[in-house]
Design a protein around this motif. Structure first.
Motif, PDB file in Angstrom:
ATOM      1  N   PRO A 294      43.457  30.637  39.511  1.00  0.00           N
ATOM      2  CA  PRO A 294      43.391  31.559  38.359  1.00  0.00           C
ATOM      3  C   PRO A 294      42.253  31.228  37.396  1.00  0.00           C
ATOM      4  O   PRO A 294      41.753  32.117  36.705  1.00  0.00           O
ATOM      5  CB  PRO A 294      44.755  31.373  37.684  1.00  0.00           C
ATOM      6  CG  PRO A 294      45.328  30.100  38.237  1.00  0.00           C
ATOM      7  CD  PRO A 294      44.734  29.911  39.596  1.00  0.00           C
ATOM      8  N   GLU A 295      41.817  29.965  37.384  1.00  0.00           N
ATOM      9  CA  GLU A 295      40.682  29.571  36.532  1.00  0.00           C
ATOM     10  C   GLU A 295      39.425  30.321  36.963  1.00  0.00           C
ATOM     11  O   GLU A 295      38.600  30.720  36.134  1.00  0.00           O
ATOM     12  CB  GLU A 295      40.435  28.051  36.633  1.00  0.00           C
ATOM     13  CG  GLU A 295      41.497  27.191  35.961  1.00  0.00           C
ATOM     14  CD  GLU A 295      42.707  26.883  36.849  1.00  0.00           C
ATOM     15  OE1 GLU A 295      42.829  27.461  37.951  1.00  0.00           O
ATOM     16  OE2 GLU A 295      43.530  26.052  36.424  1.00  0.00           O
ATOM     17  N   LEU A 296      39.273  30.503  38.291  1.00  0.00           N
ATOM     18  CA  LEU A 296      38.115  31.230  38.828  1.00  0.00           C
ATOM     19  C   LEU A 296      38.216  32.709  38.474  1.00  0.00           C
ATOM     20  O   LEU A 296      37.248  33.303  37.991  1.00  0.00           O
ATOM     21  CB  LEU A 296      38.040  31.045  40.350  1.00  0.00           C
ATOM     22  CG  LEU A 296      36.990  31.887  41.064  1.00  0.00           C
ATOM     23  CD1 LEU A 296      35.573  31.490  40.631  1.00  0.00           C
ATOM     24  CD2 LEU A 296      37.128  31.785  42.583  1.00  0.00           C
ATOM     25  N   PHE A 297      39.380  33.297  38.682  1.00  0.00           N
ATOM     26  CA  PHE A 297      39.533  34.727  38.400  1.00  0.00           C
ATOM     27  C   PHE A 297      39.287  35.008  36.915  1.00  0.00           C
ATOM     28  O   PHE A 297      38.584  35.968  36.562  1.00  0.00           O
ATOM     29  CB  PHE A 297      40.917  35.223  38.827  1.00  0.00           C
ATOM     30  CG  PHE A 297      41.082  36.700  38.601  1.00  0.00           C
ATOM     31  CD1 PHE A 297      40.266  37.613  39.257  1.00  0.00           C
ATOM     32  CD2 PHE A 297      42.029  37.182  37.703  1.00  0.00           C
ATOM     33  CE1 PHE A 297      40.392  38.988  39.040  1.00  0.00           C
ATOM     34  CE2 PHE A 297      42.165  38.546  37.475  1.00  0.00           C
ATOM     35  CZ  PHE A 297      41.341  39.443  38.147  1.00  0.00           C
ATOM     36  N   ALA A 298      39.840  34.168  36.041  1.00  0.00           N
ATOM     37  CA  ALA A 298      39.635  34.362  34.594  1.00  0.00           C
ATOM     38  C   ALA A 298      38.144  34.278  34.259  1.00  0.00           C
ATOM     39  O   ALA A 298      37.635  35.053  33.435  1.00  0.00           O
ATOM     40  CB  ALA A 298      40.421  33.305  33.815  1.00  0.00           C
ATOM     41  N   SER A 299      37.440  33.372  34.916  1.00  0.00           N
ATOM     42  CA  SER A 299      36.001  33.200  34.635  1.00  0.00           C
ATOM     43  C   SER A 299      35.191  34.384  35.157  1.00  0.00           C
ATOM     44  O   SER A 299      34.240  34.838  34.494  1.00  0.00           O
ATOM     45  CB  SER A 299      35.499  31.899  35.276  1.00  0.00           C
ATOM     46  OG  SER A 299      36.217  30.806  34.770  1.00  0.00           O
ATOM     47  N   ILE A 300      35.554  34.884  36.339  1.00  0.00           N
ATOM     48  CA  ILE A 300      34.861  36.059  36.898  1.00  0.00           C
ATOM     49  C   ILE A 300      35.046  37.257  35.968  1.00  0.00           C
ATOM     50  O   ILE A 300      34.093  37.962  35.620  1.00  0.00           O
ATOM     51  CB  ILE A 300      35.408  36.372  38.319  1.00  0.00           C
ATOM     52  CG1 ILE A 300      34.960  35.289  39.310  1.00  0.00           C
ATOM     53  CG2 ILE A 300      34.978  37.764  38.774  1.00  0.00           C
ATOM     54  CD1 ILE A 300      35.630  35.364  40.673  1.00  0.00           C
ATOM     55  N   LEU A 301      36.276  37.461  35.546  1.00  0.00           N
ATOM     56  CA  LEU A 301      36.604  38.600  34.684  1.00  0.00           C
ATOM     57  C   LEU A 301      35.878  38.485  33.336  1.00  0.00           C
ATOM     58  O   LEU A 301      35.231  39.441  32.878  1.00  0.00           O
ATOM     59  CB  LEU A 301      38.126  38.604  34.483  1.00  0.00           C
ATOM     60  CG  LEU A 301      38.785  39.825  33.898  1.00  0.00           C
ATOM     61  CD1 LEU A 301      38.438  41.082  34.700  1.00  0.00           C
ATOM     62  CD2 LEU A 301      40.314  39.605  33.885  1.00  0.00           C
ATOM     63  N   GLY A 302      35.948  37.320  32.737  1.00  0.00           N
ATOM     64  CA  GLY A 302      35.311  37.120  31.432  1.00  0.00           C
ATOM     65  C   GLY A 302      33.806  37.271  31.513  1.00  0.00           C
ATOM     66  O   GLY A 302      33.182  37.894  30.636  1.00  0.00           O
TER      67      GLY A 302
ATOM     68  N   VAL B  95      39.952  46.251  39.307  1.00  0.00           N
ATOM     69  CA  VAL B  95      38.765  46.296  40.171  1.00  0.00           C
ATOM     70  C   VAL B  95      38.314  44.883  40.526  1.00  0.00           C
ATOM     71  O   VAL B  95      38.028  44.571  41.691  1.00  0.00           O
ATOM     72  CB  VAL B  95      37.623  47.099  39.506  1.00  0.00           C
ATOM     73  CG1 VAL B  95      36.331  46.970  40.311  1.00  0.00           C
ATOM     74  CG2 VAL B  95      38.015  48.568  39.364  1.00  0.00           C
ATOM     75  N   LYS B  96      38.279  43.997  39.534  1.00  0.00           N
ATOM     76  CA  LYS B  96      37.831  42.615  39.806  1.00  0.00           C
ATOM     77  C   LYS B  96      38.830  41.896  40.710  1.00  0.00           C
ATOM     78  O   LYS B  96      38.431  41.074  41.540  1.00  0.00           O
ATOM     79  CB  LYS B  96      37.627  41.835  38.495  1.00  0.00           C
ATOM     80  CG  LYS B  96      36.488  42.370  37.641  1.00  0.00           C
ATOM     81  CD  LYS B  96      35.145  42.233  38.344  1.00  0.00           C
ATOM     82  CE  LYS B  96      34.124  43.197  37.782  1.00  0.00           C
ATOM     83  NZ  LYS B  96      32.881  43.258  38.573  1.00  0.00           N
ATOM     84  N   ALA B  97      40.110  42.226  40.578  1.00  0.00           N
ATOM     85  CA  ALA B  97      41.113  41.610  41.471  1.00  0.00           C
ATOM     86  C   ALA B  97      40.910  42.092  42.908  1.00  0.00           C
ATOM     87  O   ALA B  97      41.135  41.345  43.860  1.00  0.00           O
ATOM     88  CB  ALA B  97      42.525  41.938  40.993  1.00  0.00           C
ATOM     89  N   LYS B  98      40.452  43.326  43.063  1.00  0.00           N
ATOM     90  CA  LYS B  98      40.170  43.865  44.405  1.00  0.00           C
ATOM     91  C   LYS B  98      38.900  43.219  44.980  1.00  0.00           C
ATOM     92  O   LYS B  98      38.846  42.859  46.157  1.00  0.00           O
ATOM     93  CB  LYS B  98      40.000  45.386  44.313  1.00  0.00           C
ATOM     94  CG  LYS B  98      39.569  46.075  45.595  1.00  0.00           C
ATOM     95  CD  LYS B  98      40.668  46.093  46.636  1.00  0.00           C
ATOM     96  CE  LYS B  98      40.181  46.760  47.927  1.00  0.00           C
ATOM     97  NZ  LYS B  98      41.178  46.688  48.998  1.00  0.00           N
ATOM     98  N   GLU B  99      37.875  43.064  44.142  1.00  0.00           N
ATOM     99  CA  GLU B  99      36.567  42.609  44.630  1.00  0.00           C
ATOM    100  C   GLU B  99      36.455  41.102  44.837  1.00  0.00           C
ATOM    101  O   GLU B  99      35.587  40.649  45.560  1.00  0.00           O
ATOM    102  CB  GLU B  99      35.473  43.006  43.617  1.00  0.00           C
ATOM    103  CG  GLU B  99      35.213  44.489  43.536  1.00  0.00           C
ATOM    104  CD  GLU B  99      34.203  44.835  42.437  1.00  0.00           C
ATOM    105  OE1 GLU B  99      33.684  45.954  42.481  1.00  0.00           O
ATOM    106  OE2 GLU B  99      33.951  44.004  41.536  1.00  0.00           O
ATOM    107  N   HIS B 100      37.302  40.330  44.145  1.00  0.00           N
ATOM    108  CA  HIS B 100      37.131  38.865  44.112  1.00  0.00           C
ATOM    109  C   HIS B 100      38.452  38.158  44.405  1.00  0.00           C
ATOM    110  O   HIS B 100      39.518  38.753  44.262  1.00  0.00           O
ATOM    111  CB  HIS B 100      36.624  38.432  42.729  1.00  0.00           C
ATOM    112  CG  HIS B 100      35.302  39.003  42.369  1.00  0.00           C
ATOM    113  ND1 HIS B 100      34.109  38.455  42.787  1.00  0.00           N
ATOM    114  CD2 HIS B 100      34.984  40.109  41.642  1.00  0.00           C
ATOM    115  CE1 HIS B 100      33.107  39.181  42.316  1.00  0.00           C
ATOM    116  NE2 HIS B 100      33.608  40.192  41.629  1.00  0.00           N
TER     117      HIS B 100
END
Ligand SMILES: O=c1[nH]c(=O)c2[nH]c(=O)[nH]c2[nH]1
Length: 301
Positions: free
Chosen positions: A77-85, A67-72
């Motif tokens: 990858p540093e940003l995606f990891a931070s959003i997810l965490g 879901v987070k990969a779809k929304e953001h």
């Protein structure tokens, strides 16, 4: 009596692919990642008392990654990891730290008839870009890296002057093959939260590109006296290139290539300056590690 000293749990090997389509140009861009989510917090009773009321199911974590990969954005990858965490520590009050690892695999755009192809890619090596993020409510610690970059130089490497005693058989060598599988990582100064990560977005790609260039340029250009000294120079250059980075570490296997004496066959010369055919070794291999912290850099090498 015993008590839980530490515990974390989650979902590993969550494979995700995302495509970005530019409708105007028809150019598509793809990202493929393998994600690991491990949560830490007030979860001891799930181990000690079968209390699943504190358990966010690992299946839920997997769904959240999608879901987070779809929304953001999934890059950098540093940003995606931070959003997810950040999602996990903000959604579940009893979760204190979300450990998010993201491995990004290579899909390099094909060049066809001299032109970048809009939607075709190839895997140009096992090298990956890595991110390990420890996300808490008020701070994010990120370590970025490169793994699996296999390199070899056929000359420009030496190793001599080492300890010689009754256990030593290795000759001093002034010209050798040097090959290693680069595992390198750089730790960022602690970030205050997701907004601080967002403000740093361009720095993540820049540091990755710089670390990759520095690794290859130093490896190629230096007449290496040892793996130890060469990796130290790589570390200092990365610290100089990326002021927001506080630590750099390398773990480099020394992948040996042995000379083969072929003099038994018609006196063939294949050692020393005549060596052309070598036997690559799968093991044992040297393994040289270092972590350099900014405060430890001397003013001169
Ligand atoms: O660069 C090297 N470092 C070592 O510590 C070592 N030890 C060894 O046998 N060969 C090498 N090469």
């Amino acid at each position: 009596m015993s008590s839980i000293a530490s515990a974390r749990y989650g979902k590993d090997n969550v494979r995700v692919y995302k495509v970005e389509r530019d409708e105007k140009t028809g150019v598509q861009t793809v990202t493929e990642m393998t994600v690991c989510v491990l949560l830490e917090g007030d979860i001891a009773t799930s181990y000690t008392h079968a209390d699943n009321s504190v358990v966010v199911a690992t299946d839920t974590m997997k769904n959240t990654v999608y879901v987070k990969a779809k929304e953001h954005p999934v890059t950098p990858p540093e940003l995606f990891a931070s959003i997810l965490g950040t999602h996990f520590v903000e959604t579940y009050p009893h979760i204190t730290t979300a450990h998010i690892n993201v491995i990004t695999h290579r899909w390099t755009r094909m060049t066809i008839d001299g032109k970048p192809h809009p939607h075709s890619f190839y895997r140009d090596g096992a090298e990956t870009r890595t991110v390990e993020a420890a996300v808490q409510k008020d701070k994010i610690d990120i370590k970025s890296g490169i793994k699996g970059l296999l390199v070899l130089k056929s000359t420009g490497s030496q190793f001599h002057g080492f300890v010689r005693d009754e256990y030593t058989t290795l000759p001093e060598v002034y010209d050798r093959i040097l090959s290693t599988d680069v595992d390198c990582a750089w730790g960022w100064k602690t970030l205050a939260g997701l907004d601080a990560v967002k403000a740093a977005i361009p720095k993540f790609d820049q540091a990755w590109a710089d670390a990759r260039t520095i690794t290859m340029k130093t490896f190629a250009e230096e007449d290496s006296p040892s793996v130890q000294n060469t990796m130290y120079k790589m570390c200092t250059s990365i610290l100089a290139a990326a002021p927001e980075v506080d630590t750099v570490d390398y773990s480099l296997p020394n992948k040996h290539y042995f000379e083969i004496d072929l003099s038994w066959h018609k006196g063939l010369k294949n050692t020393g300056k005549d060596a052309e055919v070598y036997a690559p070794q799968s093991g044992p291999n040297g393994l040289i590690n270092v972590t350099l912290a900014r405060s430890q850099i001397p003013s001169k090498l």
